[in-house]
Design a protein around this motif. Structure first.
Motif, PDB file in Angstrom:
ATOM      1  N   ALA A 201      13.813  -3.913  10.587  1.00  0.00           N
ATOM      2  CA  ALA A 201      13.671  -2.768   9.696  1.00  0.00           C
ATOM      3  C   ALA A 201      12.604  -1.830  10.229  1.00  0.00           C
ATOM      4  O   ALA A 201      12.664  -0.624  10.049  1.00  0.00           O
ATOM      5  CB  ALA A 201      13.299  -3.249   8.303  1.00  0.00           C
ATOM      6  N   ALA A 202      11.626  -2.413  10.904  1.00  0.00           N
ATOM      7  CA  ALA A 202      10.534  -1.589  11.420  1.00  0.00           C
ATOM      8  C   ALA A 202      10.978  -0.756  12.617  1.00  0.00           C
ATOM      9  O   ALA A 202      10.298   0.172  13.000  1.00  0.00           O
ATOM     10  CB  ALA A 202       9.370  -2.475  11.825  1.00  0.00           C
ATOM     11  N   ARG A 205      11.267   3.088  12.192  1.00  0.00           N
ATOM     12  CA  ARG A 205      10.018   3.776  11.902  1.00  0.00           C
ATOM     13  C   ARG A 205       9.051   3.648  13.054  1.00  0.00           C
ATOM     14  O   ARG A 205       8.070   4.375  13.138  1.00  0.00           O
ATOM     15  CB  ARG A 205       9.430   3.312  10.579  1.00  0.00           C
ATOM     16  N   GLU A 266      16.068   5.450   9.662  1.00  0.00           N
ATOM     17  CA  GLU A 266      14.897   5.012   8.909  1.00  0.00           C
ATOM     18  C   GLU A 266      15.153   5.074   7.416  1.00  0.00           C
ATOM     19  O   GLU A 266      14.834   4.152   6.671  1.00  0.00           O
ATOM     20  CB  GLU A 266      13.705   5.900   9.297  1.00  0.00           C
ATOM     21  N   ARG A 640       1.377  10.657   7.039  1.00  0.00           N
ATOM     22  CA  ARG A 640       0.680   9.431   6.648  1.00  0.00           C
ATOM     23  C   ARG A 640       1.628   8.261   6.450  1.00  0.00           C
ATOM     24  O   ARG A 640       1.264   7.116   6.668  1.00  0.00           O
ATOM     25  CB  ARG A 640      -0.116   9.678   5.359  1.00  0.00           C
ATOM     26  N   ARG A 641       2.846   8.571   6.035  1.00  0.00           N
ATOM     27  CA  ARG A 641       3.740   7.455   5.693  1.00  0.00           C
ATOM     28  C   ARG A 641       4.061   6.584   6.897  1.00  0.00           C
ATOM     29  O   ARG A 641       4.417   5.443   6.753  1.00  0.00           O
ATOM     30  CB  ARG A 641       5.040   7.992   5.098  1.00  0.00           C
ATOM     31  N   VAL A 644       0.318   4.434   6.904  1.00  0.00           N
ATOM     32  CA  VAL A 644       0.003   3.610   5.747  1.00  0.00           C
ATOM     33  C   VAL A 644       1.152   2.661   5.453  1.00  0.00           C
ATOM     34  O   VAL A 644       0.951   1.509   5.098  1.00  0.00           O
ATOM     35  CB  VAL A 644      -0.288   4.494   4.519  1.00  0.00           C
ATOM     36  N   GLY A 645       2.341   3.143   5.679  1.00  0.00           N
ATOM     37  CA  GLY A 645       3.503   2.356   5.306  1.00  0.00           C
ATOM     38  C   GLY A 645       3.817   1.223   6.261  1.00  0.00           C
ATOM     39  O   GLY A 645       4.628   0.362   5.953  1.00  0.00           O
ATOM     40  N   ALA A 646       3.166   1.185   7.375  1.00  0.00           N
ATOM     41  CA  ALA A 646       3.502   0.148   8.346  1.00  0.00           C
ATOM     42  C   ALA A 646       3.104  -1.223   7.826  1.00  0.00           C
ATOM     43  O   ALA A 646       2.080  -1.356   7.170  1.00  0.00           O
ATOM     44  CB  ALA A 646       2.792   0.437   9.666  1.00  0.00           C
ATOM     45  N   PRO A 647       3.920  -2.215   8.122  1.00  0.00           N
ATOM     46  CA  PRO A 647       3.636  -3.545   7.579  1.00  0.00           C
ATOM     47  C   PRO A 647       2.382  -4.148   8.196  1.00  0.00           C
ATOM     48  O   PRO A 647       2.111  -3.974   9.379  1.00  0.00           O
ATOM     49  CB  PRO A 647       4.875  -4.345   7.964  1.00  0.00           C
TER      50      PRO A 647
ATOM     51  N   ASP B  36      10.297  -7.667   8.307  1.00  0.00           N
ATOM     52  CA  ASP B  36      11.295  -6.777   7.714  1.00  0.00           C
ATOM     53  C   ASP B  36      11.008  -6.555   6.234  1.00  0.00           C
ATOM     54  O   ASP B  36      11.014  -5.435   5.740  1.00  0.00           O
ATOM     55  CB  ASP B  36      12.691  -7.398   7.862  1.00  0.00           C
ATOM     56  N   ALA B  38       8.284  -6.900   4.659  1.00  0.00           N
ATOM     57  CA  ALA B  38       7.068  -6.108   4.470  1.00  0.00           C
ATOM     58  C   ALA B  38       7.378  -4.616   4.588  1.00  0.00           C
ATOM     59  O   ALA B  38       6.856  -3.801   3.825  1.00  0.00           O
ATOM     60  CB  ALA B  38       6.017  -6.520   5.493  1.00  0.00           C
ATOM     61  N   VAL B  39       8.227  -4.275   5.555  1.00  0.00           N
ATOM     62  CA  VAL B  39       8.606  -2.864   5.713  1.00  0.00           C
ATOM     63  C   VAL B  39       9.298  -2.367   4.453  1.00  0.00           C
ATOM     64  O   VAL B  39       8.968  -1.303   3.920  1.00  0.00           O
ATOM     65  CB  VAL B  39       9.555  -2.696   6.917  1.00  0.00           C
ATOM     66  N   TYR B  40      10.243  -3.155   3.937  1.00  0.00           N
ATOM     67  CA  TYR B  40      10.978  -2.712   2.752  1.00  0.00           C
ATOM     68  C   TYR B  40      10.039  -2.569   1.566  1.00  0.00           C
ATOM     69  O   TYR B  40      10.165  -1.663   0.749  1.00  0.00           O
ATOM     70  CB  TYR B  40      12.113  -3.698   2.437  1.00  0.00           C
ATOM     71  N   ASP B  42       6.947  -1.704   1.693  1.00  0.00           N
ATOM     72  CA  ASP B  42       6.237  -0.443   1.871  1.00  0.00           C
ATOM     73  C   ASP B  42       7.113   0.730   1.466  1.00  0.00           C
ATOM     74  O   ASP B  42       6.650   1.704   0.881  1.00  0.00           O
ATOM     75  CB  ASP B  42       5.808  -0.268   3.338  1.00  0.00           C
ATOM     76  N   GLU B  46       6.495   3.555  -1.343  1.00  0.00           N
ATOM     77  CA  GLU B  46       6.547   4.985  -1.044  1.00  0.00           C
ATOM     78  C   GLU B  46       7.429   5.718  -2.048  1.00  0.00           C
ATOM     79  O   GLU B  46       7.104   6.821  -2.496  1.00  0.00           O
ATOM     80  CB  GLU B  46       7.094   5.161   0.376  1.00  0.00           C
TER      81      GLU B  46
END
Lengths: 664, 372
Positions: A201-202, A205, A266, A640-641, A644-647, B36, B38-40, B42, B46
């Motif tokens: 999923a990452a 992004r 994404e 920022r997303r 900040v949003g990164a795991p 994965d 963790a990404v979801y 986040d 958001e």
């Protein structure tokens, strides 16, 4: 500093790159964390040694160490310091080293900023990155070694190609390489995903910021190259459809498609396979560009030297990476799970349209650039594919892209409302028609399509503004609420709008310059006048001047507009003494966004001097628009997303304990 | 030495880069599925933020949340792809690669490609440094800088011109000789230098300019051997081999037998089909012919001159036993016993450790009656 240190650093870097190719991927394969971890430290060490090598070579240039062959061939002790530094990459060997340096820096950045990436993905990414570095270092050491020495050392160098002795050399190649090589990261991500057989999923992004960074650099790099050619070559042209230019344009099209499809991936988990393919294509086209420019297949100012072994070597690298990655893609892509579904009329749909047209443009440029080469290799016949082909194909493909551009952001994800979007764009449409009419009124004489082009440009620019206004619901809710909404908008939205506006601005410049420019070629004697674009130019005097390693013959022109004195323009022919080579130093006067451009030609037998003068309306918008595009990309990158949003990996206390113990 | 220290340090750093990550025993791999999810999470957060800011509507937010929820469920259902492993075998292999293979391969590659014997040679240091014998380029550059400032210094041109010739900068040599002649006046040496430079410039053809230079040299000094040789060459190239042969034969005859250009002359003469003079050892045919035409006094003087030549040669390089024996005999024949004895003494000193040579010297001394 001893050049040999740089030479050894380069050899050591090759060793590290080979280890970086093997160990992390092996670790990922067997699931050994320690082995995977070596990827980061190897990438950092690789970067360190390449930097050291580059620094040593730079010192050799600055100190005019003529015991180094490369310095002898491309430097001169009288050259100003800036050009002694830029001369490092103003030649084949050095520019390849710069290429690898940029690659190494990107690799180090991946190592530094990927702490929260899944370990196997990171290991594979760094492994692939290492393999690219190893291939190019091998190429450098075996065929293009900048550290070869000469005995006995000459006392003076042969100077740098005069055309390259310009501030442009300090800006254009590094930016372009940041763009080209930046796509190596997205390529590495794509290949890593294929090796792994799954896309995290990452993934999207993580790919998007790298793609954005590479794209932004490439955009500015191309624009700066264009401006450099514009003022240095003395012909007033800003784009020649030269194969070398096309070589940078192809990855730009693919990269532009990539940053858009990465958004879809994404946000909506769709277009995965396509995005992977684009990531591979963008870098493959960058490699192809490197091949075209560096192999000597093309003779141009960029092909510093021609040597068949180099061409064959780069071709082998090309086949290895493009062929290898595409084969891997064919093998593994079916394993990747397809994501979300969407209606044709939707944000995704618009982006798919954009992707199709952009890749088609890349293909058109590809064919136009490579077909003559292939034909010549096939039966030796020489043909030229020139501007008409490219203008027609790329123009026809870009027209719908540009027209659809304001609609895309107006459409909702998954399923959109085209009529609604069109309604909201009415303001933009109205203003566009008005602008077209104004253009027609001001310049009735130009081509019939010119007012349409102006209208389209304005449509795109206003459309971008409308997009932001719509997001803030300006006019529909109280002003304070709109303000709050606008402030809360993610920077990515502003970035996208800005980049789109940049396209419109660039297009406006292109349309105005190509439709309404005027040109005057004349033989002028002292005191004689001629007129171009409503300006009256008088050759006031011609005087010689001496520079550090060149001599100028400067023509000073007095400029008058409507009877009013507007100062002078100086244009020069510059003779570089070491190579006995002339260059033109065009005199350029910028008035608002338009430019008056004067370049000196040969002295004619009757004592007159040849002068080419151009009036170029709104020409600077071409480059200003490009810079705005890149700035939009940078703005989106800073969103920022994405940070900040990164795991964050769940770190266990015992990982920290040994460090504390060490600190005590 | 400094280079090898630097190379060692660099190699050490490279090895460390491989070994450092291996030091920790922690071999846990973060699960890809966890990452994965963790990404979801986040992304969910958001969406919440955007909804709070009013950027997306309630319904849109709900739809997005539902979709993310579906993605989380799907990922959670996936089988764990990676089983963390820990293996000392892997570490040891990598450690061996880093400690042995990396330095050996890097070292071997560098030795094959690099030039470790060379140091850095920044231009400023070369220009300031003591004039080294071997840095010809810098010496030339210094002279050039001097000549740029003092363009009327003819001696500078005269010094640099032969060096230009030696390193193959023929055009510069022509210019330098021309300037030297202009500023210092004509001399046989300068004229032949110019002529030779012109000759190289034209690839071995004696052009009109070169010929003029050689003729001028000859006008300054009619005996100049270089100028005579090249004028012979000019004649040969003009298609007049007989003329060339005449010039060369006379030059050969008038030159000392051991003149360094004698072999060159013999080759040239052979080329134009003329009779080469006899080999250089001993008097040439011309010498003998000349000697026969001389009065006895003149002949004695000539012979004496030859013997003195031999004596000088042996004084410089005495390692020639036959030469010494010839010298003893010559002085003895000329009636100069004192000199013959002195030669015998010198020869003995020269070959003090060579019994065979001493024996021959003693034998000849006895034969000539010089005593021993």
């Amino acid at each position: 500093m001893n050049p040999e240190i740089g030479h050894y650093a380069l050899v050591l870097a090759l060793g590290l790159a080979l280890l970086q190719t093997v160990i992390p991927i092996w670790g990922a394969k067997v699931g050994d964390a320690a082995l995977m971890r070596t990827g980061s430290s190897l990438a950092l060490a690789f970067c360190g040694f390449v930097m050291l090598a580059f620094a040593v070579l730079t010192v050799a240039y600055v100190q005019s160490d003529f015991s180094v062959q490369n310095v002898v061939e491309n430097s001169h002790s009288l050259k100003p310091l800036l050009y002694r530094i830029t001369g490092v990459w103003g030649n084949h060997e050095g520019s390849m080293l710069l290429w690898v340096l940029v690659l190494a820096i990107f690799g180090a950045m991946v190592a530094l900023f990927s702490g929260n990436l899944p370990a196997t993905l990171r290991a594979n990414v760094l492994g692939v990155q290492g393999s690219v570095g190893a291939a190019f270092l091998l190429f450098i050491l075996l065929t293009s070694n900048p550290f070869l020495r000469v005995v006995p050392a000459p006392a003076e160098g042969q100077d740098l190609n005069p055309i390259l002795q310009d501030i442009g050399l300090a800006i254009h190649p590094p930016l372009l390489y940041l763009g080209y090589v930046g796509f190596s990261v997205t390529f590495s991500f794509a290949v890593a995903a294929l090796i792994d057989g799954r896309i995290d999923a990452a993934w999207a992004r993580w790919v998007r910021p790298w793609a954005l960074a590479a794209w932004a650099f490439l955009t500015v790099g191309i624009a700066m190259g264009s401006y450099w050619a514009y003022y240095e070559l003395g012909w007033g042209g800003w784009w020649f459809w030269d194969p070398v230019e096309n070589a940078s344009l192809m990855p730009w099209f693919a990269g532009t498609a990539l940053i858009h499809s990465a958004v879809v991936m994404e946000k909506r988990d769709a277009l995965k396979v396509w995005t992977v393919l684009l990531a591979i294509l963008a870098f493959s086209l960058s490699l192809l560009g490197t091949f075209l420019v560096r192999s000597g297949v093309l003779t141009s100012v960029h092909a510093f030297a021609t040597d068949p072994t180099r061409g064959v070597f780069i071709l082998a690298i090309l086949i290895l990476f493009i062929g290898g990655s595409l084969a891997l893609f064919a093998l593994r892509a079916p394993l990747l799970r397809q994501g979300g579904i969407f209606a044709p009329i939707s944000r995704e749909g618009a982006l798919v349209l954009n992707n199709l047209l952009l890749t088609a443009s890349a293909a058109a440029v590809f064919i136009g650039t490579l077909y003559p080469l292939a034909l010549e290799a096939w039966d030796g016949s020489k043909i030229t594919v020139g501007a008409p082909y490219f203008n027609l194909t790329v123009g026809a493909l870009m027209l719908p892209v540009v027209f659809a551009m304001p609609f895309g952001p107006m459409l909702a994800w998954k399923r959109g409302d085209l009529a609604g979007a069109a309604q909201r764009l009415m303001t933009a449409f109205g203003l566009a028609i008005l602008a077209g009419a104004i253009g027609l009124y001001l310049h009735g004489g130009g081509p019939a399509l010119a007012p349409l082009g102006v209208g389209l440009s304005v449509f795109v620019i206003i459309g971008a503004i409308v997009d932001i206004a719509e997001r803030g619901a300006v006019g529909r809710v109280p002003l304070a609420t709109s303000w709050a909404r606008l402030r809360g908008l993610p920077r990515a939205s502003y970035g996208a709008a800005l980049a789109h506006a940049g396209v419109g601005i660039c297009l406006l410049g292109i349309v105005a310059e190509t439709s309404w420019n005027s040109e005057r070629i004349a033989g002028v004697k002292l005191g004689e006048s001629f007129e171009v674009g409503g300006y009256e130019l008088t050759l006031a005097r011609v005087e010689p001047r001496n520079g550090p390693n060149y001599r100028d013959l400067v023509g000073v022109f007095a400029v008058r507009h409507g009877g009013v004195d507007e100062g002078t323009i100086e244009s020069a022919k510059r003779l570089f003494t070491a190579r006995n080579m002339p260059t033109t130093e065009a005199g350029i006067r910028t008035m608002w966004f338009s430019q008056l451009y004067v370049s000196l030609g040969e002295e004619l037998p009757n004592g007159a001097i040849g002068v080419r003068a151009y009036w170029k309306p709104l020409v600077t918008l071409i480059w200003i628009g490009s810079v705005i595009m890149a700035f939009g990309g940078a703005l989106s990158l800073s969103d920022r997303r994405l940070r900040v949003g990164a795991p964050r990996p769940a770190k266990k206390p015992r990982v920290i304990e040994p460090k504390m113990a060490a600190a005590e | 030495m400094l280079l090898w220290t630097a190379i060692s340090l660099m190699t050490g750093a490279a090895i460390l880069a491989v070994l450092w990550p291996l030091r920790s025993r922690d071999a846990e791999v973060g699960s890809a599925v966890e990452a994965d999810i963790a990404v979801y999470r986040d992304q969910l957060a958001e969406i919440e933020r955007d909804r709070a800011n009013g950027l997306i509507g309630e319904a849109e937010g709900e739809a997005a949340r539902a979709e993310l929820g579906r993605r989380i469920l799907r990922v959670a259902g996936e089988a764990e792809l990676l089983r963390p492993q820990r293996s000392d075998f892997h570490r040891r292999t990598v450690a061996v690669i880093a400690l042995v293979l990396l330095p050996v391969a890097a070292g071997a590659t560098y030795l094959a490609l690099g030039s470790p014997q060379l140091g850095g040679q920044p231009l400023a240091a070369r220009l300031e440094g003591a004039p080294q014998q071997n840095d010809v380029a810098i010496l030339i550059r210094k002279v050039e800088t001097h000549l740029e400032a003092n363009p009327q210094d003819g001696r500078g041109y005269e010094v640099v011109a032969p060096i230009y010739m030696r390193i193959g900068r023929v055009d510069d040599a022509v210019r330098a000789w021309g300037n030297a002649i202009r500023l210092l006046g004509s001399s046989p040496q300068r004229q032949t230098g110019l002529g030779e430079a012109l000759l190289s410039q034209s690839g071995g053809v004696v052009t009109a300019d070169a010929k003029a230079a050689f003729q001028q040299a000859l006008a300054d000094d009619p005996s100049d051997p270089k100028a005579r040789y090249y004028l012979g060459l000019a004649a040969e190239q003009d298609g007049k081999p007989q003329e060339a042969a005449v010039i060369w034969t006379r030059l050969a005859a008038e030159s000392p037998a051991d003149a360094p250009w004698q072999p060159l002359l013999r080759t040239a003469l052979a080329r134009v089909g003329a009779e080469p003079p006899p080999p250089a050892s001993g008097p040439s045919a011309a010498d003998v012919a000349a000697a026969q035409a001389m009065s006895p006094e003149q002949r004695a003087t000539m012979v004496r001159g030859m013997v003195e030549g031999l004596e000088q040669r042996l004084a410089q390089d005495g390692n020639d036993i036959d030469g010494w024996l010839r010298l003893m005999r010559a002085w003895s024949v000329l009636g100069d016993t004192a000199k013959a004895k002195a030669a015998a003494g010198d020869a003995r000193a020269q070959f003090a450790k060579d019994d065979g040579a001493l024996g021959r010297i003693d034998a000849l001394s006895r034969e000539l009656g010089l005593g021993s």
